[in-house]
Structures are given as C-alpha cells and as structure tokens.
Design an enzyme around this catalytic site. Structure first.
Site, PDB file in Angstrom:
ATOM      1  CB  SER A   8      -0.891   0.013   1.242  1.00  0.00           C
ATOM      2  OG  SER A   8      -1.405   1.320   1.430  1.00  0.00           O
ATOM      3  CG  HIS A  33      -3.936  -1.622  -1.421  1.00  0.00           C
ATOM      4  ND1 HIS A  33      -5.030  -2.404  -1.729  1.00  0.00           N
ATOM      5  CD2 HIS A  33      -4.313  -0.841  -0.376  1.00  0.00           C
ATOM      6  CE1 HIS A  33      -6.026  -2.121  -0.898  1.00  0.00           C
ATOM      7  NE2 HIS A  33      -5.615  -1.166  -0.064  1.00  0.00           N
ATOM      8  CG  ASP A  35      -5.093   2.286   1.132  1.00  0.00           C
ATOM      9  OD1 ASP A  35      -6.058   1.515   1.020  1.00  0.00           O
ATOM     10  OD2 ASP A  35      -3.965   1.925   1.537  1.00  0.00           O
ATOM     11  CG  MET A  37      -8.295   7.050   2.984  1.00  0.00           C
ATOM     12  SD  MET A  37      -7.321   7.111   4.493  1.00  0.00           S
ATOM     13  CE  MET A  37      -6.540   5.494   4.426  1.00  0.00           C
ATOM     14  CG  HIS A  66      -9.304   0.081  -0.153  1.00  0.00           C
ATOM     15  ND1 HIS A  66      -8.670  -0.125   1.065  1.00  0.00           N
ATOM     16  CD2 HIS A  66     -10.638   0.024   0.114  1.00  0.00           C
ATOM     17  CE1 HIS A  66      -9.586  -0.281   2.012  1.00  0.00           C
ATOM     18  NE2 HIS A  66     -10.777  -0.190   1.465  1.00  0.00           N
ATOM     19  CG  MET A  68     -11.206   3.100   2.594  1.00  0.00           C
ATOM     20  SD  MET A  68      -9.629   3.048   3.453  1.00  0.00           S
ATOM     21  CE  MET A  68      -8.520   3.196   2.050  1.00  0.00           C
ATOM     22  CG  MET A 137     -11.531  -2.856   5.561  1.00  0.00           C
ATOM     23  SD  MET A 137     -10.069  -2.420   4.592  1.00  0.00           S
ATOM     24  CE  MET A 137      -9.028  -1.634   5.814  1.00  0.00           C
ATOM     25  CG  ASP A 175      -6.244  -2.932   3.286  1.00  0.00           C
ATOM     26  OD1 ASP A 175      -5.119  -2.669   3.737  1.00  0.00           O
ATOM     27  OD2 ASP A 175      -6.942  -2.110   2.648  1.00  0.00           O
ATOM     28  N   GLY A 197       1.302  -2.154   4.083  1.00  0.00           N
ATOM     29  CA  GLY A 197       1.798  -0.783   3.983  1.00  0.00           C
ATOM     30  C   GLY A 197       3.034  -0.598   4.836  1.00  0.00           C
TER      31      GLY A 197
HETATM   32  C1  DX5 Z   1      -6.253   1.380   5.873  1.00  0.00           C
HETATM   33  C2  DX5 Z   1      -5.830   1.096   4.439  1.00  0.00           C
HETATM   34  C3  DX5 Z   1      -4.737   0.111   4.343  1.00  0.00           C
HETATM   35  C4  DX5 Z   1      -3.455   0.584   4.974  1.00  0.00           C
HETATM   36  C5  DX5 Z   1      -2.667  -0.606   5.384  1.00  0.00           C
HETATM   37  O1  DX5 Z   1      -7.372   2.178   5.856  1.00  0.00           O
HETATM   38  O2  DX5 Z   1      -6.911   0.605   3.690  1.00  0.00           O
HETATM   39  O3  DX5 Z   1      -4.514  -0.288   3.000  1.00  0.00           O
HETATM   40  O4  DX5 Z   1      -2.683   1.362   4.117  1.00  0.00           O
HETATM   41  O5  DX5 Z   1      -1.554  -0.160   6.065  1.00  0.00           O
HETATM   42  P1  DX5 Z   1      -0.795  -1.069   7.117  1.00  0.00           P
HETATM   43  O6  DX5 Z   1      -0.257  -2.246   6.358  1.00  0.00           O
HETATM   44  O7  DX5 Z   1       0.270  -0.154   7.638  1.00  0.00           O
HETATM   45  O8  DX5 Z   1      -1.788  -1.476   8.160  1.00  0.00           O
HETATM   46 ZN    ZN Z   2      -6.511  -0.349   1.656  1.00  0.00          ZN
END
Ligand code: DX5
Ligand code: ZN
Length: 222
Positions: A8, A33, A35, A37, A66, A68, A137, A175, A197
């Site tokens: 990520s 990946h 993310d 938001m 992804h 969110m 998640m 994730d 990530g």
């Molecule tokens: C959280 C994200 C994840 C996040 C994972 O909301 O959807 O993809 O980046 O990060 P780590 O691996 O650090 O938990």
């Molecule tokens: Zn994610």
C-alpha cells in the site's frame, strides 16, 4: 494459486512517490494498493485522481484501487479512466452493491467489495458470484500502521469455505496490520492477497520484505 502481495502506497514517502513506485515496479510485488480516503467515509484524507494519474505510467503492476469514500459509484468511471485495474468499494458505502458491481465491470475493471471489521462476510453471499475480490479490513479503515484485528482470521475461513463450496474464483484480500507475524496464518486460513503498507515501507529493505512476504509458505508447498 500462489498468493499475491499488494504493497500500500499510503505508507510510501509522498515527497518521493516516483522513486517508491519504481522500487515497487522492480520488486516481487504483484499489485500496487492505492488507498483513496475522503474524510467522510473515514476520518482521514489521503489522495485521489491526480496521484492515480501520476503513478499509472510509472509501473506495469496491477493498480488495486481501494475507495474509502462515500458515494463511490460517482467516481468509478474516472478511476477506471486514470488506470485502475481493480476498484474496491465499501459494502458500508453503497446502497446498491449489485448495481455497483455491474457498473465496475462495464468500466472494464475487476469488481471488489471491502468489509469493515464489524461487517459479517455472510452479507455478501447473495451476490458473491458478481464479486471478483472481497477485501476484508483487518483494521478500522482510515490509517496505516494499526494493529491487526485477529477475529479477521475466522472471517477468512468462513468466506474461503463458501467460495470453494461454490467453486468461484473470487479472491480474498486482507488489508490492515499485515506483516511477517501474521501472513502465514492468513494464508492458511485461505487468503489470496495480502496488502502491506507499514510492513513494507518501514522495513530497512522494502524490496526484501516484499520478497519475504511473497515466499511465505513456499517450503511447505514443495
Ligand atoms: C487502511 C488502508 C490500508 C493501509 C494498510 O485504511 O486501507 O490499505 O494502508 O496499512 P498497514 O499495512 O500499515 O496497516
Ligand atoms: Zn486499503
């Protein structure tokens, strides 16, 4: 199928995004990946179209997007146009998930659904045939670097059993809080794709960490 690794970029160095994408491109990562938001569906704002557009030409890896965000259906076409290969929207953000899955396929991308930690996998069973990827998640979405929620393992087992029973090719992605400490347990429970990530980008050698995550379970398969 051998499992897939999806680093990520939320944990990448945003001041050196090009360098980090190049590193991923040269690594054994399968997907990148991304993310997105919006500060509404989750209590954080990350990035959107301009970043997607900028990184797409830098790598041939599969872009795993992804979302969110609230009202994700409004933005599917644009993310597809900017180069997403897989688009995952949240069950909790969509009132018409079946229609959204069709819309994703009409845009030429793979259709993913993400479930927050409190949402049972059984809520997807009536439309499982329409879903290419279920993203479980294993933290509350919004931030990288959180602690893995262990009840996710049982959700993986339940979903794996249903996918196998119906002989579907739907992939299970995990994730949040994934690293060397829990990757093997997740794969044994039936996960196909591991998002990582912090585990990758905070490692001394991110490429080597990706390689280690990719090689988990290999000896057992021999
Ligand atoms: C959280 C994200 C994840 C996040 C994972 O909301 O959807 O993809 O980046 O990060 P780590 O691996 O650090 O938990
Ligand atoms: Zn994610």
């Amino acid at each position: 199928m051998k499992h897939l690794i999806a680093p990520s970029i939320l944990a990448a160095d945003f001041a050196h995004m090009g360098r980090d994408i190049k590193m991923l491109d040269e690594s054994q990562a399968d997907w990148i990946h991304i993310d997105v938001m919006d500060g509404r569906f989750v209590p954080n704002i990350s990035f959107g179209f301009p970043v997607m557009k900028a990184i797409k030409p830098l790598s041939n890896k599969v872009m795993d997007c992804h979302l969110m965000i609230v009202e994700p259906e409004k933005y599917i076409q644009q993310f597809a146009d900017f180069g997403a290969d897989i688009i995952t929207i949240h069950y909790e953000a969509s009132h018409h998930l079946h229609r959204a899955m069709q819309a994703l396929k009409d845009c030429g991308v793979q259709a993913g659904v993400a479930l927050n930690p409190h949402t049972p996998v059984s809520l997807l069973f009536d439309i499982l045939e329409e879903i290419d990827l279920v993203c479980l998640m294993s933290v509350n979405p919004g931030f990288g670097g959180q602690k893995f929620i262990y009840s996710t393992l049982q959700k993986v087992r339940t979903l794996r059993a249903e996918i196998d029973r119906r002989n579907l090719s739907t992939k299970i992605e995990i994730d949040g809080g994934v690293g060397l400490h829990n990757a093997e347990a997740l794969l044994q429970a039936g996960a196909d794709v591991l998002v990582a990530g912090s585990a990758v980008f905070k490692a001394d050698d991110p490429k080597k960490m990706i390689e280690s995550l990719k090689n988990i379970g290999q000896l057992k398969q021999l």
